[in-house]
Design a protein around this motif. Structure first.
Motif, mmCIF file in Angstrom:
data_model
loop_
_atom_site.group_PDB
_atom_site.id
_atom_site.type_symbol
_atom_site.label_atom_id
_atom_site.label_comp_id
_atom_site.label_asym_id
_atom_site.label_seq_id
_atom_site.Cartn_x
_atom_site.Cartn_y
_atom_site.Cartn_z
ATOM 1 N N LEU A 11 -5.669 -2.692 1.598
ATOM 2 C CA LEU A 11 -5.942 -1.037 1.344
ATOM 3 C C LEU A 11 -7.145 -1.194 0.291
ATOM 4 C CD1 LEU A 11 -2.360 -0.171 1.819
ATOM 5 C CD2 LEU A 11 -3.883 0.424 3.878
ATOM 6 N N ALA A 12 -7.789 -0.048 0.008
ATOM 7 C CA ALA A 12 -8.543 0.402 -0.992
ATOM 8 C C ALA A 12 -7.578 1.380 -2.343
ATOM 9 C CB ALA A 12 -9.822 1.215 -0.934
ATOM 10 N N LEU A 13 -6.466 -0.777 -2.392
ATOM 11 C CA LEU A 13 -5.796 0.058 -4.101
ATOM 12 C C LEU A 13 -6.308 1.276 -4.747
ATOM 13 C CD1 LEU A 13 -4.127 -3.412 -4.004
ATOM 14 C CD2 LEU A 13 -3.666 -1.387 -2.623
ATOM 15 N N ALA A 14 -7.548 1.175 -5.173
ATOM 16 C CA ALA A 14 -8.199 1.578 -6.452
ATOM 17 C C ALA A 14 -8.086 3.351 -5.781
ATOM 18 C CB ALA A 14 -9.553 1.589 -7.199
ATOM 19 N N ASP A 116 -11.487 -1.920 7.109
ATOM 20 C CA ASP A 116 -10.839 -3.453 7.123
ATOM 21 C C ASP A 116 -11.948 -3.620 6.354
ATOM 22 O OD1 ASP A 116 -9.124 -4.819 8.779
ATOM 23 O OD2 ASP A 116 -10.498 -5.507 8.560
ATOM 24 N N ARG A 117 -11.171 -4.580 5.715
ATOM 25 C CA ARG A 117 -12.431 -6.001 4.561
ATOM 26 C C ARG A 117 -12.122 -6.602 5.587
ATOM 27 N NH1 ARG A 117 -9.379 -5.523 -1.244
ATOM 28 N NH2 ARG A 117 -10.222 -2.709 -1.254
ATOM 29 N N ARG A 118 -11.955 -7.248 6.661
ATOM 30 C CA ARG A 118 -12.512 -8.376 7.423
ATOM 31 C C ARG A 118 -13.574 -7.838 8.652
ATOM 32 N NH1 ARG A 118 -10.529 -11.806 11.854
ATOM 33 N NH2 ARG A 118 -9.344 -10.069 12.179
ATOM 34 N N GLU A 119 -12.650 -6.970 9.111
ATOM 35 C CA GLU A 119 -14.186 -6.163 10.955
ATOM 36 C C GLU A 119 -14.584 -4.792 10.132
ATOM 37 O OE1 GLU A 119 -14.155 -7.387 12.825
ATOM 38 O OE2 GLU A 119 -13.671 -9.207 13.264
ATOM 39 N N ARG A 120 -14.968 -4.811 8.996
ATOM 40 C CA ARG A 120 -16.320 -4.378 8.798
ATOM 41 C C ARG A 120 -16.213 -2.814 9.663
ATOM 42 N NH1 ARG A 120 -16.269 -3.694 3.062
ATOM 43 N NH2 ARG A 120 -16.171 -6.245 1.975
#
Length: 319
Positions: A11-14, A116-120
């Motif tokens: 997740l984009a925690l910011a 998703d940071r792994r599968e853009r």
């Protein structure tokens, strides 16, 4: 059980902001954590005097009084791999504990969607619903730019609360075949699903790890771990193609191992298929992992060796 898929909902925690409400925490407590599901293996936390037996399929045939137990070695190895699978599946849920939901309804919480940071190419969201004391949840994906109808579930889970925080029964299912069909993951072509089913309400607790394969004979399909009062534990699984006794056929074995917190334990193998189908082998070991008692049902001249009284009391698991 190697080459696992470490799927992560990053997740984009910011972008989240805010805090957890008390009601949010009720949802979060319905999600399993590692301490609820992990296996404690016989050799874990032992002193330098602990004998680390050589594990593997040939080790089971080497039962000798005073020698390191091959059953301990196979149980240790299998337990550690069991934990690797559990860790990989729970990694997908960890970010949910770190960020408040982005959408709240009286009996629903949603996290995301986020890239998703792994599968853009994909974005993800996590959806939880509540009905009474039952919680259902889904980790869903869709390709960037697609509509609401495009969401598909890669992980599904449920939890029926009963008896306190994280006490109850639940399941967690990883849909590997669906992930391949959607182009989200590659590899693990033989596996369709990985499943965890568990109950933490009463002792002995139980965790069942299931592999659903298109060719079941190539992989063990089920592992069951139970833990009883006083920390005694049990692991049950099957081994295939084991050269347990000399002969023309390999053996398929069902192995049940039980052990105490101090490392003492016992293992019982039943021959499901092979040269001595139906035979049973039992072994006990001391707190250094060395064999103290052996029983072979097929050996009429020398059926037992050692002292049966050295086998630890495991009646807490007989429920």
């Amino acid at each position: 059980m190697r080459n696992l898929v470490p799927v992560c909902l990053c997740l984009a925690l910011a972008a989240c902001g805010g805090d957890f409400s008390n009601d949010d925490l009720e949802f979060l407590n319905a999600l399993p954590r590692r301490e609820d599901l992990a296996v404690t293996v016989p050799g874990q936390g032992k002193s330098a005097g602990w004998s680390a037996p050589v594990s593997g399929k040939t080790a089971l045939a080497a039962g000798r009084l005073g020698a390191p137990s091959g059953i301990v070695g196979d149980t240790d190895e299998t337990g550690r791999r069991f934990n690797e699978v559990v860790d990989a599946m729970l990694t997908s849920l960890q970010a949910i504990h770190d960020a408040p939901p982005t959408q709240r309804e009286p009996d629903k919480r949603v996290w995301g969607p986020y890239p998703d940071r792994r599968e853009r190419r994909f974005e993800a969201r996590f959806v939880m619903t509540r009905e009474g004391e039952r919680f259902d949840y889904e980790l869903q994906y869709r390709r960037i730019g697609e509509g609401e109808e495009a969401w598909w579930s890669f992980i599904t889970g449920s939890f029926q609360a009963n008896g306190g925080i994280r006490k109850g029964a639940g399941s967690l299912i990883l849909e590997l075949r669906r992930g391949r069909e959607k182009g989200f993951i590659l590899g693990l072509d033989l596996l369709e699903r990985e499943e965890i089913h568990y109950q933490t309400r009463t002792l002995p607790t139980r965790v069942e790890l299931v592999f659903v394969s298109m060719q079941p004979l190539l992989l063990p399909s089920k592992y069951i771990y139970r833990q009883g009062e006083g920390g005694v534990a049990e692991m049950t699984f099957e081994l295939q193609g084991t050269d347990f006794v000399a002969g023309g056929l390999p053996e398929d074995l069902a192995l049940t191992t039980r052990w105490a917190p101090d490392g003492r334990g016992s293992g019982s193998l039943r021959i499901l298929k092979g040269d001595i189908q139906g035979a049973q082998y039992t072994e006990c070991w001391d707190n250094t992992g060395r064999v103290t008692f052996i029983s072979r049902s097929w050996d009429f001249l020398n059926p037992t060796e050692g002292v049966r009284a050295t086998c630890p009391d495991m009646t807490a698991l007989d429920r």
